[in-house]
Design a protein around this motif. Sequence first.
Motif, short mmCIF file in Angstrom:
data_model
loop_
_atom_site.label_atom_id
_atom_site.label_comp_id
_atom_site.label_asym_id
_atom_site.label_seq_id
_atom_site.Cartn_x
_atom_site.Cartn_y
_atom_site.Cartn_z
N UNK A 4 0.82 -1.21 0.00
CA UNK A 4 0.00 0.00 0.00
C UNK A 4 0.85 1.26 0.00
N UNK A 5 0.28 2.33 -0.50
CA UNK A 5 0.92 3.64 -0.46
C UNK A 5 0.71 4.23 0.94
N UNK A 6 1.75 4.75 1.51
CA UNK A 6 1.63 5.42 2.82
C UNK A 6 0.85 6.70 2.60
N UNK A 7 -0.31 6.82 3.22
CA UNK A 7 -1.18 7.97 3.00
C UNK A 7 -1.00 9.06 4.06
N UNK A 8 -0.27 8.75 5.11
CA UNK A 8 -0.06 9.74 6.16
C UNK A 8 0.89 9.22 7.22
N UNK A 9 1.25 10.10 8.15
CA UNK A 9 2.18 9.75 9.22
C UNK A 9 1.54 9.76 10.59
N UNK A 10 0.22 9.93 10.63
CA UNK A 10 -0.51 9.95 11.89
C UNK A 10 -1.92 9.46 11.64
N UNK A 58 -12.97 6.55 16.88
CA UNK A 58 -11.91 5.57 16.60
C UNK A 58 -10.81 6.26 15.80
N UNK A 59 -9.58 5.82 16.00
CA UNK A 59 -8.42 6.35 15.30
C UNK A 59 -8.04 5.39 14.19
N UNK A 60 -8.22 5.84 12.94
CA UNK A 60 -7.94 5.01 11.77
C UNK A 60 -6.53 5.24 11.27
N UNK A 61 -5.88 4.16 10.88
CA UNK A 61 -4.51 4.17 10.37
C UNK A 61 -4.44 4.86 9.01
N UNK A 62 -3.39 5.65 8.81
CA UNK A 62 -3.11 6.22 7.48
C UNK A 62 -1.77 5.74 6.92
N UNK A 63 -0.90 5.17 7.77
CA UNK A 63 0.38 4.67 7.26
C UNK A 63 0.21 3.34 6.53
N UNK A 64 -0.91 2.67 6.76
CA UNK A 64 -1.28 1.39 6.12
C UNK A 64 -0.40 0.23 6.56
N UNK A 69 -5.63 -3.53 11.54
CA UNK A 69 -6.50 -2.91 10.54
C UNK A 69 -7.96 -2.93 10.97
N UNK A 70 -8.66 -1.83 10.84
CA UNK A 70 -8.30 -0.58 10.20
C UNK A 70 -7.76 0.47 11.18
N UNK A 71 -7.55 0.08 12.41
CA UNK A 71 -7.20 1.06 13.44
C UNK A 71 -5.70 1.18 13.66
N UNK A 72 -5.28 2.36 14.06
CA UNK A 72 -3.88 2.65 14.33
C UNK A 72 -3.39 1.83 15.54
N UNK A 73 -2.20 1.24 15.39
CA UNK A 73 -1.57 0.54 16.50
C UNK A 73 -0.20 1.15 16.85
N UNK A 74 0.09 2.32 16.28
CA UNK A 74 1.33 3.01 16.57
C UNK A 74 2.50 2.60 15.67
N UNK A 75 2.26 1.74 14.69
CA UNK A 75 3.33 1.29 13.80
C UNK A 75 4.03 2.46 13.11
#
Length: 78
Positions: A4-10, A58-64, A69-75
């Motif tokens: 996947x393309x990294x869509x964001x950093x947060x 809910x906090x959704x991941x953008x770094x992919x 998935x689909x939530x941010x785990x701090x990766x």
Amino acid sequence: METPKRAGDAPIALDLKAGKRYSWCSCGLSKEQPLCDGSHKGTNFTPILYKCPEDETKWFCTCKATNGQPFCDGTHNK
């Protein structure tokens, strides 16, 4: 496209409504991050569906790269 393309950093917080279904963009191409806008067509990616059990934020991941998935785990911090 294999990764996947990294869509964001947060992560992006969304206020969700009980009973509503949300489609998280797994490819990173959507212009409606973090939700799917159909940009994955022609790739091997499909959106991840989430049905909200109750009104919640809910906090959704953008770094992919999340393992939750689909939530941010701090990766994105690693």
